[in-house]
Design an enzyme around this catalytic site. Sequence first.
Site, short mmCIF file in Angstrom:
data_model
loop_
_atom_site.label_atom_id
_atom_site.label_comp_id
_atom_site.label_asym_id
_atom_site.label_seq_id
_atom_site.Cartn_x
_atom_site.Cartn_y
_atom_site.Cartn_z
N LYS A 110 0.89 -1.03 0.00
CA LYS A 110 0.06 0.07 -0.21
C LYS A 110 0.97 1.23 0.07
CE LYS A 110 -4.46 -1.52 0.56
NZ LYS A 110 -5.43 -2.40 1.40
N LYS A 192 -3.97 -10.69 -7.76
CA LYS A 192 -5.21 -10.79 -7.00
C LYS A 192 -6.29 -9.86 -7.33
CE LYS A 192 -5.38 -8.20 -2.71
NZ LYS A 192 -5.80 -8.02 -1.59
N LYS A 195 -10.16 -4.30 -5.60
CA LYS A 195 -11.12 -3.09 -5.98
C LYS A 195 -10.30 -1.78 -6.44
CE LYS A 195 -12.32 -2.86 -1.08
NZ LYS A 195 -13.66 -3.18 -0.18
P1 AMP Z 1 -10.62 -5.61 2.01
O1 AMP Z 1 -11.50 -5.34 0.80
O2 AMP Z 1 -9.30 -5.63 2.03
O3 AMP Z 1 -11.29 -4.97 3.18
O4 AMP Z 1 -11.06 -7.31 2.08
C1 AMP Z 1 -11.97 -7.90 2.86
C2 AMP Z 1 -12.03 -9.61 2.83
O5 AMP Z 1 -11.87 -9.89 1.55
C3 AMP Z 1 -10.65 -10.08 3.53
O6 AMP Z 1 -11.08 -10.88 4.29
C4 AMP Z 1 -9.64 -10.33 2.28
O7 AMP Z 1 -8.92 -11.16 2.67
C5 AMP Z 1 -10.57 -10.69 1.13
N1 AMP Z 1 -10.40 -10.61 -0.21
C6 AMP Z 1 -9.96 -9.49 -0.81
N2 AMP Z 1 -9.62 -9.61 -2.10
C7 AMP Z 1 -9.72 -10.94 -2.17
C8 AMP Z 1 -9.49 -11.94 -3.40
N3 AMP Z 1 -8.81 -11.28 -4.62
N4 AMP Z 1 -9.82 -13.16 -3.12
C9 AMP Z 1 -9.91 -13.61 -1.85
N5 AMP Z 1 -10.20 -12.79 -0.78
C10 AMP Z 1 -10.09 -11.63 -0.98
#
Ligand code: AMP
Length: 325
Positions: A110, A192, A195
């Site tokens: 980040k 991965k 967003k």
């Molecule tokens: P965040 O959007 O970073 O707050 O992520 C929320 C949840 O989604 C966390 O548990 C992340 O590990 C999971 N997550 C985010 N991106 C991915 C992805 N591409 N594949 C699987 N899990 C994800």
Amino acid sequence: MRIFSGIRPTGGLHIGNYLGAMKQWIALQDTNECVFCIVDLHAITTPYDPKELQKNILETTAVYLAAGINPDKSVIFVQSTVKEHAELAWLLGTITPMGELSRMTQFKDKSKQHKDYVNAGLFTYPVLMAADILLYKSQGVPVGIDQQQHVELARTIAKKFNQKFEKIFPEPETILPKTGAKIMSLTDPKRKMSKSDDPKSCISLFDTPEQITKKIMSATTDSGKDITYNITKKPGISNLLTIYSLLTDRSVQDIQKDFEKKTYSEFKKSLAEVVINYLEPFRRKQKELQTRDVYVKDILEKGANRAKIIAETTMKEVREKMGLA
Ligand code: AMP
Ligand code: TRP
């Protein structure tokens, strides 16, 4: 078991968030005591628009509900409305080694991504996450694989607290899905799904059928013609097969058989249909909830009241053990 997890209200949750984290939450809430948080204090560590934050919080809550989290069973609330999160984060910060924080890959990623926004909050992000988890004395933390390192740090911090003061925290464990812990980008299947990347790389839970079809039809595939699972040689097709399998609850082998003599394009068309049908209730529920802000806010308020009871009890204990009371 006490379960805790959270998602940042940064807008546009995608199928990676759903398959990596939220889908597990739904299954866990039947037999466990679950606390699901909208982590706004984490969301503000990267660039954001203050005018959009409240809207994103309500939208993320709507996703939780649309995905099937039951507010009568599980606690759903906004992190900043339970002040103990910030307080415990400060206290845990005093026993967290700087060296551990410097190793965190999310911080490294980040701070590369937002070079002019490298703030102390981004650096101590995992301490706040440890506070989230430990405040509820949680034992299990269902997340995607990118968050595993942070949960391990929470474990280290729990151990340190227990040794230094008194044993009050369970050592939390990461709960990863068997498959889907890392859904990959549609345009670059070596990265991965995220967003913050190009919108074409990522299927949002509220994309329209037209958007879904367009994104899947133009997803990067691999050389060759066969629809077979092979992460190294065919990362694109393998990612699409994983998504297909998770959304239909069928094995990858089964799906491969269905498409043995078919083209990439036929496979993608079928996947687009699967995704559209799967996400249809999300769109419907989201539309319905958009007109019911009062109902959603009421759920968050009730959730915060339930969360506070646990949080206040833990904090009282922590203050005593640390000599602050
Ligand atoms: P965040 O959007 O970073 O707050 O992520 C929320 C949840 O989604 C966390 O548990 C992340 O590990 C999971 N997550 C985010 N991106 C991915 C992805 N591409 N594949 C699987 N899990 C994800
Ligand atoms: N850091 C997590 C993410 O980016 C979100 C989060 C904050 C979290 N606190 C948590 C996840 C506690 C699990 C437990 O996805």
